[in-house]
Design a protein around this motif. Structure first.
Motif, short mmCIF file in Angstrom:
data_model
loop_
_atom_site.label_atom_id
_atom_site.label_comp_id
_atom_site.label_asym_id
_atom_site.label_seq_id
_atom_site.Cartn_x
_atom_site.Cartn_y
_atom_site.Cartn_z
N SER A 72 2.28 1.76 -3.42
CA SER A 72 1.26 2.26 -4.34
C SER A 72 1.03 3.76 -4.15
O SER A 72 0.96 4.52 -5.11
CB SER A 72 -0.05 1.50 -4.12
OG SER A 72 -1.08 2.03 -4.91
N ILE A 73 0.93 4.18 -2.90
CA ILE A 73 0.74 5.61 -2.61
C ILE A 73 1.95 6.40 -3.09
O ILE A 73 1.82 7.47 -3.68
CB ILE A 73 0.48 5.83 -1.11
CG1 ILE A 73 -0.88 5.24 -0.73
CG2 ILE A 73 0.55 7.31 -0.74
CD1 ILE A 73 -1.13 5.16 0.76
N LYS A 130 0.83 -1.21 0.00
CA LYS A 130 0.00 0.00 0.00
C LYS A 130 0.87 1.26 0.00
O LYS A 130 0.58 2.22 -0.72
CB LYS A 130 -0.94 0.01 1.21
CG LYS A 130 -2.08 -0.98 1.08
CD LYS A 130 -2.98 -0.94 2.30
CE LYS A 130 -4.09 -1.98 2.21
NZ LYS A 130 -4.95 -1.98 3.39
N VAL A 131 1.91 1.24 0.80
CA VAL A 131 2.82 2.39 0.86
C VAL A 131 3.49 2.60 -0.50
O VAL A 131 3.61 3.73 -0.98
CB VAL A 131 3.88 2.21 1.97
CG1 VAL A 131 4.99 3.24 1.86
CG2 VAL A 131 3.23 2.27 3.34
N GLU A 137 3.95 5.67 -5.55
CA GLU A 137 3.90 5.75 -7.01
C GLU A 137 2.91 6.81 -7.46
O GLU A 137 3.17 7.57 -8.39
CB GLU A 137 3.54 4.39 -7.61
CG GLU A 137 4.65 3.37 -7.50
CD GLU A 137 4.22 1.97 -7.93
OE1 GLU A 137 3.03 1.75 -8.18
OE2 GLU A 137 5.11 1.10 -8.00
N GLN A 138 1.77 6.88 -6.78
CA GLN A 138 0.76 7.89 -7.14
C GLN A 138 1.29 9.30 -6.89
O GLN A 138 1.11 10.20 -7.72
CB GLN A 138 -0.52 7.66 -6.33
CG GLN A 138 -1.26 6.40 -6.74
CD GLN A 138 -2.44 6.10 -5.83
OE1 GLN A 138 -2.83 6.92 -5.01
NE2 GLN A 138 -3.01 4.91 -5.98
N VAL A 139 1.96 9.50 -5.78
CA VAL A 139 2.53 10.81 -5.47
C VAL A 139 3.59 11.17 -6.51
O VAL A 139 3.67 12.30 -6.98
CB VAL A 139 3.12 10.84 -4.04
CG1 VAL A 139 3.95 12.09 -3.80
CG2 VAL A 139 2.01 10.72 -3.01
#
Length: 69
Positions: free
Chosen positions: A49-50, A46-47, A52-54
């Motif tokens: 993924s976040i 999850k970390v 990568e989005q940032v």
């Protein structure tokens, strides 16, 4: 965990000429032995993924800024 091991190694280095022998006697606290690795792995995903989005948002913002400069 790496920080704990490093601290133990540095402490034992000054107090003993045989740090390996001292490290073998170190045991993990009970709370660390009961870690659910599946939950830890999922949290790491999850970390990631976040992160990568940032990164994508920052990249888009940078490209937009260059277009308008």
């Amino acid at each position: 965990m790496a920080g704990i091991a490093g601290g133990v190694a540095l402490k034992s280095r000054s107090s003993s000429k045989r740090p390996i022998k001292r490290l073998q006697a170190v045991q993990l606290p009970k709370s660390l032995k009961e870690v659910d690795l599946d939950k830890l792995i999922e949290a790491g995903r999850k970390v990631r993924s976040i992160g990568e989005q940032v990164g994508d948002v920052a990249d888009t913002a940078q490209k937009t800024h260059k277009k308008h400069s």
